[in-house]
Write a protein that holds these residues in place. Structure first.
Motif, mmCIF file in Angstrom:
data_model
loop_
_atom_site.group_PDB
_atom_site.id
_atom_site.type_symbol
_atom_site.label_atom_id
_atom_site.label_comp_id
_atom_site.label_asym_id
_atom_site.label_seq_id
_atom_site.Cartn_x
_atom_site.Cartn_y
_atom_site.Cartn_z
ATOM 1 N N THR A 127 -10.515 20.513 -54.822
ATOM 2 C CA THR A 127 -9.978 19.396 -54.049
ATOM 3 C C THR A 127 -9.913 18.112 -54.865
ATOM 4 O OG1 THR A 127 -12.152 18.696 -53.253
ATOM 5 C CG2 THR A 127 -10.974 20.319 -51.910
ATOM 6 N N ALA A 128 -9.099 17.202 -54.378
ATOM 7 C CA ALA A 128 -9.043 15.823 -54.894
ATOM 8 C C ALA A 128 -8.580 14.953 -53.742
ATOM 9 C CB ALA A 128 -8.084 15.714 -56.078
ATOM 10 N N LYS A 129 -9.153 13.751 -53.625
ATOM 11 C CA LYS A 129 -8.799 12.844 -52.541
ATOM 12 C C LYS A 129 -8.454 11.469 -53.088
ATOM 13 C CE LYS A 129 -11.564 15.071 -49.013
ATOM 14 N NZ LYS A 129 -12.657 14.929 -48.040
ATOM 15 N N GLY A 130 -7.560 10.780 -52.366
ATOM 16 C CA GLY A 130 -7.170 9.435 -52.751
ATOM 17 C C GLY A 130 -6.994 8.554 -51.534
ATOM 18 N N ASN A 131 -7.012 7.242 -51.775
ATOM 19 C CA ASN A 131 -6.930 6.253 -50.713
ATOM 20 C C ASN A 131 -6.213 5.023 -51.263
ATOM 21 O OD1 ASN A 131 -7.370 4.467 -48.618
ATOM 22 N ND2 ASN A 131 -9.583 4.405 -48.854
ATOM 23 N N ALA A 132 -5.299 4.463 -50.486
ATOM 24 C CA ALA A 132 -4.658 3.195 -50.842
ATOM 25 C C ALA A 132 -4.805 2.263 -49.643
ATOM 26 C CB ALA A 132 -3.187 3.399 -51.183
ATOM 27 N N ALA A 133 -5.094 0.985 -49.903
ATOM 28 C CA ALA A 133 -5.322 0.035 -48.820
ATOM 29 C C ALA A 133 -4.683 -1.314 -49.132
ATOM 30 C CB ALA A 133 -6.828 -0.149 -48.592
ATOM 31 N N LEU A 134 -4.316 -2.010 -48.071
ATOM 32 C CA LEU A 134 -3.767 -3.358 -48.155
ATOM 33 C C LEU A 134 -4.486 -4.246 -47.143
ATOM 34 C CD1 LEU A 134 0.057 -2.540 -48.167
ATOM 35 C CD2 LEU A 134 -1.198 -3.625 -50.029
ATOM 36 N N VAL A 135 -4.514 -5.535 -47.403
ATOM 37 C CA VAL A 135 -5.030 -6.482 -46.418
ATOM 38 C C VAL A 135 -4.127 -6.394 -45.189
ATOM 39 C CG1 VAL A 135 -5.359 -8.940 -45.921
ATOM 40 C CG2 VAL A 135 -5.997 -8.022 -48.153
#
Length: 173
Positions: A127-135
Motif C-alpha cells: 500500500t501507499a497513501k497520500g493526502n493533499a490539503a488547502l486552507v
C-alpha cells in the motif's frame, strides 16, 4: 506566488496528461482499456485498477491486483478535515494484493481558489497513501490522483499507471 501556483497546476495537468497517454499507448494491451483523452485540456487519468500476472510451472498463474481509490465518506470527495481545523483535504491510497517493487504517486486538491499537489509512495509494500490539503475557503473542490506501479520481477506488465478523479463539490467555510 499566485503565478507559481498556476504553473504547478498546469504542470500536474501536463504530467497527468502525459502519464495517461503513456498508459493508453504503453499498457493498453496488458490492461483493460484505459480512458481516452478528453478535449479542451482536461486531464487524462488511466484506469483505477490493474492486474499484474506471471506464469510459474510450479504454481500456475499468479496475479497481483492493484487499485487506486479515494479514502473517506461519499467516495472520498474533498471534505473539511476532521484532524486539522480550518482545512479542506482529499485522501487517496493504492492497495495491492501483494507487495510491489515500488509505488510512486501524486495527489492533487484543486479548487477555484487554489490548488495543492503532494507526492506519496512506498517501496516493497502492498500500500501507499497520500493526502493533499488547502486552507478552507468557500468554493468548488475536486481531487485527482495518479500512481505508477512497478511490479516484482517476472510479472507483466512490469510498470502500469492508475488514476482517478473525484466528483466536484461545493464547500462553504
Amino acid at each position: 506566488m499566485g503565478q507559481q501556483h498556476r504553473g504547478s497546476v498546469a504542470g500536474l495537468k501536463r504530467t497527468l496528461a502525459v502519464v495517461g497517454a503513456v498508459a493508453v499507448v504503453g499498457v493498453a494491451g496488458n490492461m483493460a482499456t484505459a480512458e481516452a483523452a478528453t478535449p479542451a485540456g482536461s486531464t487524462v487519468l488511466g484506469k483505477a485498477n490493474v492486474d499484474f500476472s506471471t506464469r510459474s510451472l510450479a504454481r500456475g498463474t499468479r496475479v497481483i491486483h492493484c487499485e487506486i481509490r479515494f479514502i473517506g465518506d461519499h467516495g472520498g470527495i474533498p471534505h473539511k478535515s476532521g484532524h486539522v481545523h480550518g482545512t479542506i483535504n482529499v485522501r487517496t491510497g493504492v492497495t495491492c494484493t501483494q507487495p510491489l517493487r515500488m509505488i510512486r504517486g501524486k495527489v492533487g486538491l484543486f479548487s477555484n481558489r487554489g490548488s495543492k499537489i503532494k507526492a506519496f509512495g512506498s517501496t516493497g509494500a502492498r500500500t501507499a497513501k497520500g493526502n493533499a490539503a488547502l486552507v478552507c475557503r468557500t468554493g468548488r473542490y475536486h481531487g485527482e490522483a495518479v500512481a505508477t506501479l512497478y511490479a516484482p520481477a517476472g510479472y507483466s506488465p512490469s510498470v502500469a499507471t492508475v488514476g482517478k478523479r473525484t466528483a466536484t463539490v461545493s464547500i462553504h467555510c
